[in-house]
Motif scaffolding. Structure first.
Motif, PDB file in Angstrom:
ATOM      1  N   TYR A  12       8.981   4.675  -0.465  1.00  0.00           N
ATOM      2  CA  TYR A  12      10.152   4.649   0.411  1.00  0.00           C
ATOM      3  C   TYR A  12      10.534   6.045   0.902  1.00  0.00           C
ATOM      4  O   TYR A  12      11.143   6.193   1.940  1.00  0.00           O
ATOM      5  N   VAL A  19       5.374   2.720  -4.592  1.00  0.00           N
ATOM      6  CA  VAL A  19       5.749   1.313  -4.823  1.00  0.00           C
ATOM      7  C   VAL A  19       4.508   0.411  -4.731  1.00  0.00           C
ATOM      8  O   VAL A  19       4.323  -0.489  -5.540  1.00  0.00           O
ATOM      9  N   PRO A  38       6.821  -8.779 -11.795  1.00  0.00           N
ATOM     10  CA  PRO A  38       8.187  -8.670 -12.320  1.00  0.00           C
ATOM     11  C   PRO A  38       9.154  -8.168 -11.248  1.00  0.00           C
ATOM     12  O   PRO A  38       8.719  -7.674 -10.205  1.00  0.00           O
ATOM     13  N   ASN A  39      10.452  -8.284 -11.515  1.00  0.00           N
ATOM     14  CA  ASN A  39      11.465  -7.756 -10.597  1.00  0.00           C
ATOM     15  C   ASN A  39      11.173  -6.294 -10.311  1.00  0.00           C
ATOM     16  O   ASN A  39      10.866  -5.541 -11.230  1.00  0.00           O
ATOM     17  N   GLY A  40      11.285  -5.923  -9.075  1.00  0.00           N
ATOM     18  CA  GLY A  40      11.121  -4.520  -8.703  1.00  0.00           C
ATOM     19  C   GLY A  40       9.684  -4.061  -8.594  1.00  0.00           C
ATOM     20  O   GLY A  40       9.424  -2.879  -8.364  1.00  0.00           O
ATOM     21  N   ALA A  41       8.712  -4.989  -8.751  1.00  0.00           N
ATOM     22  CA  ALA A  41       7.303  -4.566  -8.699  1.00  0.00           C
ATOM     23  C   ALA A  41       6.891  -4.187  -7.285  1.00  0.00           C
ATOM     24  O   ALA A  41       5.987  -3.362  -7.084  1.00  0.00           O
ATOM     25  N   GLY A  42       7.522  -4.803  -6.282  1.00  0.00           N
ATOM     26  CA  GLY A  42       7.162  -4.461  -4.898  1.00  0.00           C
ATOM     27  C   GLY A  42       6.737  -5.655  -4.051  1.00  0.00           C
ATOM     28  O   GLY A  42       6.141  -5.469  -2.989  1.00  0.00           O
ATOM     29  N   LYS A  43       7.073  -6.871  -4.500  1.00  0.00           N
ATOM     30  CA  LYS A  43       6.649  -8.076  -3.755  1.00  0.00           C
ATOM     31  C   LYS A  43       7.259  -8.102  -2.347  1.00  0.00           C
ATOM     32  O   LYS A  43       6.555  -8.319  -1.360  1.00  0.00           O
ATOM     33  N   SER A  44       8.576  -7.890  -2.277  1.00  0.00           N
ATOM     34  CA  SER A  44       9.233  -7.913  -0.954  1.00  0.00           C
ATOM     35  C   SER A  44       8.750  -6.744  -0.101  1.00  0.00           C
ATOM     36  O   SER A  44       8.589  -6.872   1.108  1.00  0.00           O
ATOM     37  N   THR A  45       8.501  -5.606  -0.759  1.00  0.00           N
ATOM     38  CA  THR A  45       8.004  -4.438  -0.029  1.00  0.00           C
ATOM     39  C   THR A  45       6.643  -4.756   0.594  1.00  0.00           C
ATOM     40  O   THR A  45       6.373  -4.411   1.749  1.00  0.00           O
TER      41      THR A  45
HETATM   42  P1  ADP Z   1      10.358  -7.123  -5.838  1.00  0.00           P
HETATM   43  O1  ADP Z   1      10.415  -7.845  -4.514  1.00  0.00           O
HETATM   44  O2  ADP Z   1       9.040  -7.264  -6.538  1.00  0.00           O
HETATM   45  O3  ADP Z   1      11.505  -7.438  -6.764  1.00  0.00           O
HETATM   46  P2  ADP Z   1      10.978  -4.795  -4.209  1.00  0.00           P
HETATM   47  O4  ADP Z   1       9.878  -4.763  -3.206  1.00  0.00           O
HETATM   48  O5  ADP Z   1      12.286  -5.339  -3.766  1.00  0.00           O
HETATM   49  O6  ADP Z   1      10.470  -5.564  -5.523  1.00  0.00           O
HETATM   50  O7  ADP Z   1      11.227  -3.327  -4.750  1.00  0.00           O
HETATM   51  C1  ADP Z   1      10.171  -2.503  -5.208  1.00  0.00           C
HETATM   52  C2  ADP Z   1      10.721  -1.133  -5.581  1.00  0.00           C
HETATM   53  O8  ADP Z   1      11.165  -0.471  -4.411  1.00  0.00           O
HETATM   54  C3  ADP Z   1      11.930  -1.176  -6.521  1.00  0.00           C
HETATM   55  O9  ADP Z   1      11.824  -0.083  -7.397  1.00  0.00           O
HETATM   56  C4  ADP Z   1      13.104  -1.008  -5.603  1.00  0.00           C
HETATM   57  O10 ADP Z   1      14.176  -0.392  -6.251  1.00  0.00           O
HETATM   58  C5  ADP Z   1      12.538  -0.104  -4.515  1.00  0.00           C
HETATM   59  N1  ADP Z   1      13.163  -0.336  -3.205  1.00  0.00           N
HETATM   60  C6  ADP Z   1      13.304  -1.532  -2.580  1.00  0.00           C
HETATM   61  N2  ADP Z   1      13.905  -1.373  -1.376  1.00  0.00           N
HETATM   62  C7  ADP Z   1      14.149  -0.043  -1.245  1.00  0.00           C
HETATM   63  C8  ADP Z   1      14.736   0.765  -0.219  1.00  0.00           C
HETATM   64  N3  ADP Z   1      15.188   0.230   0.919  1.00  0.00           N
HETATM   65  N4  ADP Z   1      14.820   2.094  -0.446  1.00  0.00           N
HETATM   66  C9  ADP Z   1      14.353   2.661  -1.587  1.00  0.00           C
HETATM   67  N5  ADP Z   1      13.771   1.956  -2.583  1.00  0.00           N
HETATM   68  C10 ADP Z   1      13.669   0.628  -2.426  1.00  0.00           C
END
Ligand code: ADP
Length: 259
Positions: A12, A19, A38-45
């Motif tokens: 990011y 990530v 797991p939560n925060g792994a980066g799936k949505s990213t």
């Molecule tokens: P998941 O979907 O697997 O729960 P995310 O893709 O939401 O995971 O997040 C992956 C990592 O990126 C996490 O550590 C989260 O805190 C970080 N993150 C997500 N969105 C942002 C953002 N807009 N800016 C900075 N860090 C982010």
């Protein structure tokens, strides 16, 4: 191939954590990829990167043979539909109009929906058996119905790929199963489908390709039997999960240990 993702890495911010780390996979018509982690792994990213809302620092993404970096959002929307996590609606559009909005990428900026847009919306509403709620405000239907309407909105876009971000997250057991059947049915009808989930059983049920993202942003990808092993689940979720083969179902199921 509809999608070819090559050596993708994402942060990011320049000094932030990696990530996504060196992720590669491909997806063809009719294939499903479920993404666990797991939560925060980066799936949505990862979903954000493959629809070009986020821009990876390293790697290439090819969509239907074209490099995604050179594509306009409208061209991407012609090929990919994205179904976000269920949200609380604000405006009381009828379900019909809500679904019709999925045609936006096909309608010019100052144009109104045409006959073909209306016809396609009516057709999808019939196919998905949503006629009984078509004229009800979207704000007044149940969570499960809202999920179905959101999927219908993605289908009227007539994409080649549908991406779902945690499509079962807020649904009861019956509606979870209905949504998983719909995903399977879509891949049988030739769509490429990517969905994220917290439930390994969902990935096993739908079949196809499974990717598990670990906390370091690395993706292990393959078929469910190869990827969903008890050892990997224990490591990824940091829990004493069990994977048991159910003879009657002919598949593995993932279960919690006793508390
Ligand atoms: P998941 O979907 O697997 O729960 P995310 O893709 O939401 O995971 O997040 C992956 C990592 O990126 C996490 O550590 C989260 O805190 C970080 N993150 C997500 N969105 C942002 C953002 N807009 N800016 C900075 N860090 C982010």
């Amino acid at each position: 191939m509809i999608y070819e993702v090559e050596h993708l890495s994402f942060k990011y911010s320049p000094n932030g954590n990696t990530v996504l780390d060196d992720i590669s996979f491909s997806l063809d018509k009719g294939e499903v990829l479920s993404i666990l982690g797991p939560n925060g792994a980066g799936k949505s990213t990862l979903l954000g990167c493959i629809i070009h809302l986020l821009h990876p620092q390293i790697g290439e993404i090819w969509l239907d043979g074209k490099n995604i970096t050179g594509m306009f959002p409208k061209d991407i929307a012609e090929i990919v539909s994205f179904v976000p996590q269920m949200h609380t609606p604000t405006f009381p559009y009828t379900v019909f109009n809500f679904i019709l909005m999925g045609r936006a990428s096909k309608i010019g900026m100052f144009e109104r929906p045409g006959k073909e847009d209306i016809r396609r919306t009516e057709q999808v509403i019939e196919e998905m058996d949503l006629g009984h709620i078509a004229q009800i405000p979207y704000t007044e239907i149940s969570g499960g119905e809202r999920q179905q309407a959101t999927i219908a909105r993605a289908v009227v876009q007539d994409p080649k790929v549908i991406l779902f971000d945690e499509p079962t997250a807020h649904l009861d057991f019956g509606n979870q199963l209905k949504t998983l059947r719909l995903i399977k049915d879509m891949s049988d009808r030739g769509y490429a489908v990517v969905f994220t989930t917290h439930n390994p059983d969902h990935a096993i049920l739908v079949g196809g390709k499974v990717g598990i993202l670990d906390r370091k942003g690395r993706l292990s990808i393959g078929n469910a039997d190869e990827i969903i092993t008890e050892d990997r689940l224990k490591k990824v979720y940091n829990s004493d999960l069990k994977l048991v083969h159910m003879k009657t179902l002919g598949r593995n199921v993932c279960i919690y240990p006793n508390l």
